[in-house]
Structures are given as structure tokens and as C-alpha cells.
Design a protein around this motif. Structure first.
Motif, PDB file in Angstrom:
ATOM      1  N   MET A   1      -6.715 -13.911  11.841  1.00 53.54           N
ATOM      2  CA  MET A   1      -6.383 -12.868  12.795  1.00 53.54           C
ATOM      3  C   MET A   1      -6.507 -13.425  14.212  1.00 53.54           C
ATOM      4  O   MET A   1      -7.546 -13.967  14.588  1.00 53.54           O
ATOM      5  N   LYS A   2      -5.448 -13.330  14.987  1.00 55.21           N
ATOM      6  CA  LYS A   2      -5.446 -13.852  16.351  1.00 55.21           C
ATOM      7  C   LYS A   2      -6.346 -12.995  17.238  1.00 55.21           C
ATOM      8  O   LYS A   2      -6.314 -11.775  17.181  1.00 55.21           O
ATOM      9  N   GLN A   3      -7.129 -13.695  18.078  1.00 54.78           N
ATOM     10  CA  GLN A   3      -8.023 -13.001  18.997  1.00 54.78           C
ATOM     11  C   GLN A   3      -7.692 -13.395  20.429  1.00 54.78           C
ATOM     12  O   GLN A   3      -7.232 -14.502  20.684  1.00 54.78           O
ATOM     13  N   ARG A   4      -8.005 -12.498  21.327  1.00 55.63           N
ATOM     14  CA  ARG A   4      -7.969 -12.792  22.759  1.00 55.63           C
ATOM     15  C   ARG A   4      -9.426 -12.842  23.192  1.00 55.63           C
ATOM     16  O   ARG A   4     -10.127 -11.837  23.168  1.00 55.63           O
ATOM     17  N   ASP A  14     -26.375 -13.644  42.523  1.00 57.02           N
ATOM     18  CA  ASP A  14     -26.180 -12.415  43.297  1.00 57.02           C
ATOM     19  C   ASP A  14     -24.746 -11.896  43.230  1.00 57.02           C
ATOM     20  O   ASP A  14     -24.453 -10.825  43.731  1.00 57.02           O
ATOM     21  N   GLN A  15     -23.845 -12.638  42.599  1.00 55.25           N
ATOM     22  CA  GLN A  15     -22.485 -12.146  42.379  1.00 55.25           C
ATOM     23  C   GLN A  15     -22.452 -11.364  41.071  1.00 55.25           C
ATOM     24  O   GLN A  15     -23.333 -11.511  40.232  1.00 55.25           O
ATOM     25  N   HIS A  16     -21.446 -10.528  40.916  1.00 53.35           N
ATOM     26  CA  HIS A  16     -21.372  -9.671  39.732  1.00 53.35           C
ATOM     27  C   HIS A  16     -20.149  -9.994  38.895  1.00 53.35           C
ATOM     28  O   HIS A  16     -19.094 -10.338  39.416  1.00 53.35           O
ATOM     29  N   LEU A  17     -20.301  -9.844  37.596  1.00 58.77           N
ATOM     30  CA  LEU A  17     -19.226 -10.112  36.643  1.00 58.77           C
ATOM     31  C   LEU A  17     -18.385  -8.871  36.357  1.00 58.77           C
ATOM     32  O   LEU A  17     -17.437  -8.944  35.582  1.00 58.77           O
ATOM     33  N   ASP A  18     -18.718  -7.727  36.943  1.00 62.07           N
ATOM     34  CA  ASP A  18     -18.078  -6.457  36.601  1.00 62.07           C
ATOM     35  C   ASP A  18     -16.555  -6.506  36.692  1.00 62.07           C
ATOM     36  O   ASP A  18     -15.863  -6.092  35.769  1.00 62.07           O
ATOM     37  N   LEU A  19     -16.027  -6.990  37.812  1.00 62.19           N
ATOM     38  CA  LEU A  19     -14.578  -7.033  38.008  1.00 62.19           C
ATOM     39  C   LEU A  19     -13.915  -7.868  36.908  1.00 62.19           C
ATOM     40  O   LEU A  19     -12.942  -7.440  36.288  1.00 62.19           O
ATOM     41  N   GLN A  20     -14.455  -9.073  36.664  1.00 67.71           N
ATOM     42  CA  GLN A  20     -13.873  -9.944  35.640  1.00 67.71           C
ATOM     43  C   GLN A  20     -13.991  -9.314  34.256  1.00 67.71           C
ATOM     44  O   GLN A  20     -13.040  -9.316  33.479  1.00 67.71           O
ATOM     45  N   THR A  23     -11.476  -6.428  33.887  1.00 72.40           N
ATOM     46  CA  THR A  23     -10.106  -6.933  33.827  1.00 72.40           C
ATOM     47  C   THR A  23      -9.824  -7.593  32.482  1.00 72.40           C
ATOM     48  O   THR A  23      -8.768  -7.379  31.877  1.00 72.40           O
ATOM     49  N   LEU A  24     -10.778  -8.379  31.987  1.00 73.61           N
ATOM     50  CA  LEU A  24     -10.602  -9.042  30.688  1.00 73.61           C
ATOM     51  C   LEU A  24     -10.565  -8.024  29.551  1.00 73.61           C
ATOM     52  O   LEU A  24      -9.768  -8.163  28.619  1.00 73.61           O
ATOM     53  N   ALA A  25     -11.383  -6.992  29.644  1.00 75.75           N
ATOM     54  CA  ALA A  25     -11.381  -5.952  28.607  1.00 75.75           C
ATOM     55  C   ALA A  25     -10.027  -5.220  28.592  1.00 75.75           C
ATOM     56  O   ALA A  25      -9.468  -4.959  27.520  1.00 75.75           O
ATOM     57  N   ARG A  26      -9.496  -4.896  29.778  1.00 73.95           N
ATOM     58  CA  ARG A  26      -8.187  -4.237  29.862  1.00 73.95           C
ATOM     59  C   ARG A  26      -7.075  -5.138  29.328  1.00 73.95           C
ATOM     60  O   ARG A  26      -6.051  -4.663  28.849  1.00 73.95           O
ATOM     61  N   ALA A  27      -7.285  -6.456  29.404  1.00 76.76           N
ATOM     62  CA  ALA A  27      -6.284  -7.412  28.917  1.00 76.76           C
ATOM     63  C   ALA A  27      -6.396  -7.622  27.406  1.00 76.76           C
ATOM     64  O   ALA A  27      -5.696  -8.460  26.841  1.00 76.76           O
ATOM     65  N   GLY A  28      -7.284  -6.889  26.760  1.00 80.26           N
ATOM     66  CA  GLY A  28      -7.369  -6.938  25.303  1.00 80.26           C
ATOM     67  C   GLY A  28      -8.393  -7.901  24.738  1.00 80.26           C
ATOM     68  O   GLY A  28      -8.349  -8.221  23.546  1.00 80.26           O
ATOM     69  N   CYS A  29      -9.341  -8.347  25.560  1.00 86.99           N
ATOM     70  CA  CYS A  29     -10.384  -9.254  25.075  1.00 86.99           C
ATOM     71  C   CYS A  29     -11.523  -8.437  24.471  1.00 86.99           C
ATOM     72  O   CYS A  29     -12.171  -7.659  25.172  1.00 86.99           O
ATOM     73  N   ASN A  30     -11.743  -8.604  23.182  1.00 85.16           N
ATOM     74  CA  ASN A  30     -12.856  -7.920  22.518  1.00 85.16           C
ATOM     75  C   ASN A  30     -14.150  -8.696  22.674  1.00 85.16           C
ATOM     76  O   ASN A  30     -15.230  -8.141  22.615  1.00 85.16           O
ATOM     77  N   LEU A  31     -14.038  -9.995  22.848  1.00 86.20           N
ATOM     78  CA  LEU A  31     -15.194 -10.879  22.996  1.00 86.20           C
ATOM     79  C   LEU A  31     -15.067 -11.583  24.338  1.00 86.20           C
ATOM     80  O   LEU A  31     -14.028 -12.189  24.631  1.00 86.20           O
ATOM     81  N   ILE A  32     -16.122 -11.490  25.157  1.00 85.55           N
ATOM     82  CA  ILE A  32     -16.102 -12.109  26.487  1.00 85.55           C
ATOM     83  C   ILE A  32     -17.378 -12.927  26.659  1.00 85.55           C
ATOM     84  O   ILE A  32     -18.481 -12.399  26.522  1.00 85.55           O
ATOM     85  N   TYR A  33     -17.215 -14.206  26.939  1.00 91.14           N
ATOM     86  CA  TYR A  33     -18.347 -15.076  27.233  1.00 91.14           C
ATOM     87  C   TYR A  33     -18.560 -15.057  28.742  1.00 91.14           C
ATOM     88  O   TYR A  33     -17.611 -15.225  29.504  1.00 91.14           O
ATOM     89  N   PHE A  89      -3.565 -20.142  26.333  1.00 91.27           N
ATOM     90  CA  PHE A  89      -4.381 -19.944  27.536  1.00 91.27           C
ATOM     91  C   PHE A  89      -3.653 -18.963  28.436  1.00 91.27           C
ATOM     92  O   PHE A  89      -2.436 -19.028  28.573  1.00 91.27           O
ATOM     93  N   GLU A  90      -4.420 -18.070  29.077  1.00 90.79           N
ATOM     94  CA  GLU A  90      -3.823 -17.115  30.009  1.00 90.79           C
ATOM     95  C   GLU A  90      -4.749 -16.900  31.185  1.00 90.79           C
ATOM     96  O   GLU A  90      -5.950 -16.689  31.015  1.00 90.79           O
ATOM     97  N   SER A  91      -4.187 -16.962  32.383  1.00 91.77           N
ATOM     98  CA  SER A  91      -4.898 -16.623  33.611  1.00 91.77           C
ATOM     99  C   SER A  91      -4.245 -15.362  34.157  1.00 91.77           C
ATOM    100  O   SER A  91      -3.055 -15.361  34.493  1.00 91.77           O
ATOM    101  N   LEU A  92      -5.029 -14.291  34.230  1.00 86.47           N
ATOM    102  CA  LEU A  92      -4.478 -12.982  34.585  1.00 86.47           C
ATOM    103  C   LEU A  92      -4.012 -12.900  36.034  1.00 86.47           C
ATOM    104  O   LEU A  92      -2.936 -12.374  36.314  1.00 86.47           O
ATOM    105  N   THR A  93      -4.795 -13.392  36.964  1.00 91.96           N
ATOM    106  CA  THR A  93      -4.449 -13.276  38.386  1.00 91.96           C
ATOM    107  C   THR A  93      -3.194 -14.062  38.732  1.00 91.96           C
ATOM    108  O   THR A  93      -2.308 -13.565  39.417  1.00 91.96           O
TER     109      THR A  93
END
Length: 189
Positions: A1-4, A14-20, A23-33, A89-93
Motif C-alpha cells: 500500500m502506497k504511503q505519503r 523555539d521554532q514551531h512545527l505546527d505550520l509544517q 500542511t503535511l497532514a492536509r497533503a495526505g501524510c498519515n505519518l510525519i517524522y 519525492f514532493e515539496s509542497l511549497t
């Protein structure tokens, strides 16, 4: 099964991962490292886990190109390895993806630019070294000891009552440096 599978990175705590992450979740990533480490750091354990988790047919998704590679050449190397393993490989921005012929073309143009940049740097370095040699300058570090100091050290080391460590301390160098300058001498206390 193909995964994103997503990879997100911030440079400091002090930076936050929230935006990334969003965005990755909206792009269909179920697993995010995710990790908080400088892009210049060679130790990126979450990226290594992510790369090991990817299987043929999967797609690695990042928010922006600079989140993945430490440099353009490092980015090209990572994506080339993914391509060899049959991983997309995909870069969203930047809207770059390597699953299509057009996406691969764009990425290979980046790879060619990276190689061109490395060649220019190499040529400039060689030209700079040649110019320095033409002006009588040799490359490399300046010697730790001058000829006078080497003569003094040799004279001191002939006296078996003076420890090598004491001579090294006196001249502000290591015992190894002394041996390098005066030739191989049997180590003494």
C-alpha cells in the motif's frame, strides 16, 4: 500500500512545527517524522528513521526543499537515493514532485545546477591556490616551530635528564609535534 510520509524540521527549539505539521497532514501524510535540529547538522535521527520507513511506491513529502537537505548537493543526493529505491519525492511549497516526468525534469535541472556550482567552487579554489603559489605563498598551516626552535629542542633532547614532556610544555606543543620536527626518537619519560 502506497504511503505519503512527511518529514518536518525546525532549526531551533523555539521554532514551531505546527505550520509544517498541518500542511503535511492536509497533503495526505498519515505519518510525519519531526525534529528540531539545524539543517547543517549531520546527525538527524528522525530523517534517518523516515528514510528507513519508506518503501518502494511511497512518497516522501516535505513542506519546503530546505527542510530536507543541508545543501543543494545534499538534497540532490537524498532525492537521487529515493529515486533509485522507487520512492517519490514532493515539496509542497515549491510544487516539485518526482512522480511525473515534468517533476523529475525540474529536479534534475536543480541537480545540474548543483554540479555546476560545485565545479565553479573547485575552479575558483584552484585558481586562488595557483595565484597564491605564484606570489610565493604555500598552502597549509603555518609551522608550529621555526628552525631556531627545532635546533634548541634537538639540543635539549640530547640531555636524557630533561623529560620530553617538559620540552613540549616549554615550547607549547605536544610530544607528537616534537617527534614530527626532530625525527623519530625513542619515547622517554
Amino acid at each position: 500500500m502506497k504511503q505519503r510520509i512527511g518529514y518536518a524540521r525546525v532549526s531551533t527549539d523555539d521554532q514551531h512545527l505546527d505550520l509544517q505539521r498541518d500542511t503535511l497532514a492536509r497533503a495526505g501524510c498519515n505519518l510525519i517524522y519531526e525534529e528540531a535540529v539545524s539543517g547543517k547538522s549531520t546527525a538527524r535521527p528522525e530523517l534517518e528513521k523516515c528514510r528507513k520507513a519508506l518503501r518502494e511506491g511511497d512518497t516522501l513529502v516535505v513542506w519546503r526543499l530546505d527542510r530536507l537537505g543541508r545543501s543543494l548537493s545534499n538534497l540532490v543526493q537524498i532525492v537521487a537515493e529515493l529515486e533509485q529505491r522507487g520512492i517519490g519525492f514532493e515539496s509542497l511549497t515549491e510544487k516539485i514532485e518526482t512522480d511525473s516526468a515534468a517533476g523529475r525534469l525540474v529536479f534534475h535541472v536543480f541537480a545540474a545546477l548543483s554540479e555546476f556550482e560545485r565545479n565553479l567552487i573547485r575552479e575558483r579554489t584552484q585558481a586562488g591556490l595557483a595565484a597564491a603559489r605564484a606570489r610565493g605563498r604555500a598552502g597549509g598551516r603555518k609551522p608550529k616551530l621555526d628552525n631556531q626552535q627545532v635546533r634548541e629542542i634537538k639540543a635539549l633532547l640530547r640531555d636524557r635528564d630533561i623529560p620530553v614532556a617538559e620540552v613540549a610544555r616549554r615550547y607549547g606543543v605536544s610530544r607528537t609535534t616534537l617527534y614530527k620536527y626532530v625525527g623519530v626518537i625513542m619515547p622517554r619519560q
